[in-house]
Enzyme design. Structure first.
Site, PDB file in Angstrom:
ATOM      1  N   HIS A   1       0.869  -1.740   0.327  1.00  0.00           N
ATOM      2  CA  HIS A   1      -0.123   0.183   0.024  1.00  0.00           C
ATOM      3  C   HIS A   1       0.844   1.363  -0.387  1.00  0.00           C
ATOM      4  O   HIS A   1       0.698   1.748  -0.645  1.00  0.00           O
ATOM      5  CB  HIS A   1      -0.902  -0.184   0.989  1.00  0.00           C
ATOM      6  CG  HIS A   1      -2.179   1.175   1.133  1.00  0.00           C
ATOM      7  ND1 HIS A   1      -2.977   1.372   0.844  1.00  0.00           N
ATOM      8  CD2 HIS A   1      -1.436   2.221   1.659  1.00  0.00           C
ATOM      9  CE1 HIS A   1      -3.821   2.618   1.260  1.00  0.00           C
ATOM     10  NE2 HIS A   1      -2.950   3.563   1.709  1.00  0.00           N
ATOM     11  N   GLU A   2       1.993   1.091   0.831  1.00  0.00           N
ATOM     12  CA  GLU A   2       2.511   2.289   1.346  1.00  0.00           C
ATOM     13  C   GLU A   2       3.527   2.940  -0.385  1.00  0.00           C
ATOM     14  O   GLU A   2       3.834   4.286  -0.624  1.00  0.00           O
ATOM     15  CB  GLU A   2       3.322   2.569   2.311  1.00  0.00           C
ATOM     16  CG  GLU A   2       2.703   2.671   3.740  1.00  0.00           C
ATOM     17  CD  GLU A   2       1.103   3.941   3.765  1.00  0.00           C
ATOM     18  OE1 GLU A   2       2.360   4.712   3.494  1.00  0.00           O
ATOM     19  OE2 GLU A   2       0.798   3.639   4.334  1.00  0.00           O
TER      20      GLU A   2
ATOM     21  N   HIS B   1       1.671   4.555  -2.515  1.00  0.00           N
ATOM     22  CA  HIS B   1       2.101   6.189  -2.598  1.00  0.00           C
ATOM     23  C   HIS B   1       3.355   7.009  -2.406  1.00  0.00           C
ATOM     24  O   HIS B   1       3.871   7.790  -3.179  1.00  0.00           O
ATOM     25  CB  HIS B   1       1.316   6.662  -0.797  1.00  0.00           C
ATOM     26  CG  HIS B   1       0.231   6.565  -0.371  1.00  0.00           C
ATOM     27  ND1 HIS B   1      -0.239   7.116  -0.889  1.00  0.00           N
ATOM     28  CD2 HIS B   1       0.427   5.620   0.357  1.00  0.00           C
ATOM     29  CE1 HIS B   1      -1.989   6.593  -0.415  1.00  0.00           C
ATOM     30  NE2 HIS B   1      -1.499   5.592   0.171  1.00  0.00           N
TER      31      HIS B   1
END
Length: 436
Positions: A27-28, A31
């Protein structure tokens, strides 16, 4: 509980924990990669919260793992625009102003010379939307990849058109009994000579390949019908007279509605269940159902709080569709490894559990509320709308939308989430959801 069960349970928990950490890191990474693509400086990339147990500086970013695997974050500079005077505004006696300026100060605390052009808020709204959407999107990609992969290789437990058992008589399904009584008529399947092991290949002259189609045709027929079955390598025709009976109701998706019954045609046999891989189209359809169920579950969360409270602090039962947190999911992972099923079944269940967790991360983070990713996306979209209207009506540019002013709301939302998380945690410990 013997040592083998304990070790298998711990193994299942560790496997889920590893999958959880990977999902957070994945997920990170969404980003991080998009932020760097658009030239935003990222001082930190962390998996977990709390004390740092490992980190390494690479370039301008510190990569690390923290002690509590309950989330993660990347730190981007300039998440919020400066105040009206072009800098962090002075404190005031207002607690809400303090919250706003605390958030603004944190966004600029690692600012270095030359970073003025690398701030998050200075990027165009569509770029900020991509950066914030990239994290949840990575979870969606992982959920789809896992689900489709397992569905098309391992499959689901599926009812087939093969006969696993023949009912001896006609009993209303609403009646809680299995034994036949003298007044019960002989079931149409038994009267027609249907046998265990027969595979029904056509009904009333129409070919049937799956249980859903066959079940619907049986329900729609009352009276004479012809069956063609494969028996011992040959096709055999059987004549049956279907009875009208009270049977379990189906919803629009073909799923049984618990506790509800309708009058319909009845043949009287049990279908054999097998684990069968799905085709691409069927897998996409099942994935779509999974997304719809996920959205419905999130919408239904507030209504589940009373039952969850009663399960945690009262004597209420924990429902199978009750919200489950990280601890509860880890316990389920431990239970999966102790089930008396083949190893491939256990692995498929663990992967489905991980797929569901990633889908939940995607849906939850897309809620348009700060401090979730969806809140930042909503702020960027609103800024784009404001600037678009200003340009259309030839008005002055209103500038960036100050998301920092929503921080008091964000703290309230965060507080609600924390309280809900703690409630789920207690329920997961004292009255956990169990699998069968």
């Amino acid at each position: 509980m013997n040592w083998t069960t304990i070790l298998l349970t711990v193994l299942g928990i560790l496997i889920f924990a590893f999958g959880l950490l990977f999902s957070i890191a994945w997920h990170e990474l969404g980003h991080l990669s998009t932020a760097k693509l658009f030239g935003i400086r990222v001082p930190q990339y962390m998996v977990g919260f709390g004390p740092t147990i490992w980190s390494k500086q690479k370039g301008e970013t510190e990569y690390g793992i923290k002690a509590i695997p309950a989330g993660g974050y990347i730190r981007m500079i300039g998440m919020f625009p400066p105040g009206d005077d072009g800098k962090i505004e002075a404190r005031s006696t207002s607690p809400f102003r303090g919250m706003i300026e605390d958030a603004r100060e944190a966004a600029f605390e690692e600012l270095k010379p030359g970073d003025e052009t690398r701030l998050f808020y200075t990027r165009k709204p569509w770029k900020r939307v991509i950066v914030m959407f990239a994290g949840p999107f990575m979870n969606l990609v992982l959920a789809v990849a896992i689900f489709m992969g397992v569905a098309m290789t391992f499959g689901f437990q599926t009812q087939t058109t093969e006969v696993a058992g023949v009912q001896q008589c006609v009993i209303k399904q609403s009646e809680d009994r299995e034994k036949c009584e003298a007044a019960d008529p002989v079931s149409p399947a038994k009267a027609a000579g249907l046998r265990v092991g027969d595979k029904i290949v056509s009904f009333n002259g129409e070919k049937v390949d799956d249980w859903s189609t066959l079940s619907d045709k049986i329900r729609d027929t009352i009276g004479p019908a012809t069956l063609t079955v494969e028996r011992g390598g040959k096709e055999v025709r059987l004549d049956a007279v279907l009875e009208k009976n009270e049977v379990a109701k189906k919803d629009s998706d073909g799923e049984i509605v618990p506790g509800e019954f309708v009058p319909a045609g009845y043949l009287g046999f049990a279908a054999k269940t097998e684990i069968l891989p799905l085709g691409f189209g069927e897998s996409v359809e099942r994935m779509g159902d999974m997304v719809v169920n996920g959205v419905e579950s999130i919408v239904a969360l507030p209504g589940k709080i009373p039952d969850l409270w009663d399960a945690a602090f009262g004597d209420g039962n924990r429902e199978q569709d009750s919200p489950v947190g990280v601890v509860g999911a880890a316990r389920i992972g431990g239970e999966v490894m102790t089930l008396d099923v083949p190893a491939q079944n256990q692995m498929a269940m663990m992967l489905f559990l991980l797929a569901g967790f990633n889908l939940s991360l995607f849906l939850f983070n897309m809620l348009p509320l700060l401090p979730l990713d969806g809140g930042h996306i909503a702020g960027a979209l609103w800024e784009s709308v404001r600037r678009g209207f200003a340009k259309l009506f030839r008005r002055p540019d209103p500038g960036p939308f100050d998301v920092a002013k929503l921080m008091p709301v964000a703290y309230v939302v965060a507080g609600i989430f924390i309280c809900f998380t703690l409630l789920v945690l207690v329920a997961d410990i004292v009255n956990p959801v169990k699998i069968s």
